[in-house]
Design a protein around this motif. Structure first.
Motif: not given
Length: 415
Positions: A1-2, A5, A7, A109-113, A116, A125, A127
């Protein structure tokens, strides 16, 4: 997460009837979420409808979650202000976590799943993401329209309000779907000379054998038919809606009757060059096809009445009241006194801000019951997403409940 950002478990894009139906179920299931709306909640009913707009389906079909129609006229057709009051009442019936005037400009798509989402200059962010922004973002106007003499006023159906907004003179209406056919009547009742370019839209009678056709079709479970079981399968999503009206209690829109009363009917508009409109030679075919669709619907009702042993009044077969003479003469707009063109040829969806692999080669989203192959990415409120009512007041609640069950992992009953 940047850095900076935020969630949240679920983001809903679009604060119309679909997005807010989704929010209603998530609120009931106590799922944290947020709804982003670029304008205001359910604004299109106020901003993108003409003054005399009314529903073409009876009021009893208005079944937003927890907010069914409760007025005195279930078999009537709400007019514009009544519709606005109905949807505002729905919003007021619960407390949606709604962010108005907040446009979503990017989804990746978010690098953490998950995904974004950039909205109103903020980065989020989530899910799960539900796209409920509809299929009617970009008004369709042909490229050659820009070459038409600017002295001829042009307006798309979403910007039409009433005859008085148009300059004096005749009007060319392009497109005979629900909006085009109803706007022709609106202009005709205001004593305007109207020319209509008739396309391939089908028609349906308002009433047949003593009841609204919608009532018959409901009893026949047509509105429970899923797209998977439709004869056209996914092709059902590309079909134009049948034209009919709920105005003044509801009646047929018979284009032949319009022609007999003075409306100029022409085939599909091919182009306009040097202020001369050229048409395809398909007027008779389009009128005949629309009548055949109407006749086939009546035959299905007849068969149901016979099969169920229902007592119902009989009705004579439709007899066309007007026939085209077979000519296909181009129309000189200025010679015909045409000062306005009304484009009623629909919309295109705009998903350019979504960078997620959920589209086919034609740029259309691919889903089953709104669920895409991208985990946690959904669509809601689109025509025939699951049934005929998926994009309407009558069926969006069922679809929203289904998506809520996908998000929560448990059965979510329909309200």
């Amino acid at each position: 997460m940047t850095q900076n950002e935020k969630s949240i478990p679920v983001i809903i894009v679009g604060g119309g009837q679909a997005g807010l139906s989704m929010s209603w179920y998530l609120c009931r299931e106590q799922v944290e979420h947020i709804v982003f709306e670029a304008k205001t909640a359910c604004h299109s009913w106020d901003d993108e409808r003409w003054d005399n707009f009314c529903l073409v389906t009876p009021n009893w079909q208005c079944e937003l979650p927890g907010h069914p129609y409760k007025g005195r006229d279930p078999h009537g057709f709400m007019v514009k202000q009544e519709i606005i009051d109905y949807v505002k009442g729905f919003v007021a019936s619960f407390n949606p976590p709604l962010r108005e005037h907040t446009a979503v400009t990017s989804i990746t798509r978010h690098e953490g799943g998950g995904y974004r989402v950039v909205a109103g200059g903020e980065t989020w962010h989530a899910k799960h993401v539900v796209i409920a922004s509809g299929a009617y973002q970009d008004a369709v106007i042909p490229g050659y329209a820009s070459a038409i003499d600017p002295a001829i006023h042009q307006v798309h159906s979403q910007d039409y309000r009433n005859a008085a907004q148009l300059p004096e003179g005749a009007v060319l209406v392009v497109g005979s779907g629900q909006s085009g056919a109803q706007i022709v009547e609106d202009l005709f009742l205001e004593k305007r000379k109207v020319h209509l370019c008739v396309g391939s839209a089908p028609r349906v009678s308002r009433f047949y054998r003593g009841r609204d056709v919608v009532d018959w079709l409901a009893d026949m479970h047509f509105y429970d038919l899923t797209v998977d079981n439709h004869p056209l399968r996914d092709g059902a999503r590309d079909k134009t809606n049948h034209y009919v009206t709920g105005r003044n209690g509801g009646h047929d829109l018979d284009l032949r009757k319009f022609a007999k009363e003075g409306v100029g009917l022409h085939g599909t508009l091919e182009t306009i060059r040097d202020e001369v409109a050229h048409f395809a030679p398909d007027l008779a075919e389009n009128l005949d096809d629309a009548d055949k669709t109407n006749a086939d619907i009546k035959k299905s009702i007849d068969a149901y009445i016979a099969r169920e042993g229902i007592t119902a009044p009989t009705e004579a077969s439709y007899v066309p009241v007007w026939e085209p003479d077979g000519s296909n003469t181009p129309l000189d707009l200025k010679a015909a006194g045409i000062t306005s063109i009304l484009w009623c040829i629909g919309f295109r969806p705009n998903y350019r801000w979504i960078d997620v692999p959920v589209f086919n080669g034609a740029g259309k989203p691919v889903w089953h019951r709104g669920v895409t192959d991208a985990p946690g990415f959904y669509f809601l409120g689109l025509p025939w997403l699951h049934t005929w009512g998926s994009g309407r007041f009558s069926g969006v609640s069922r679809d929203a409940a289904w998506l809520a069950s996908q998000i929560t992992g448990k059965d979510v009953p329909v309200a």
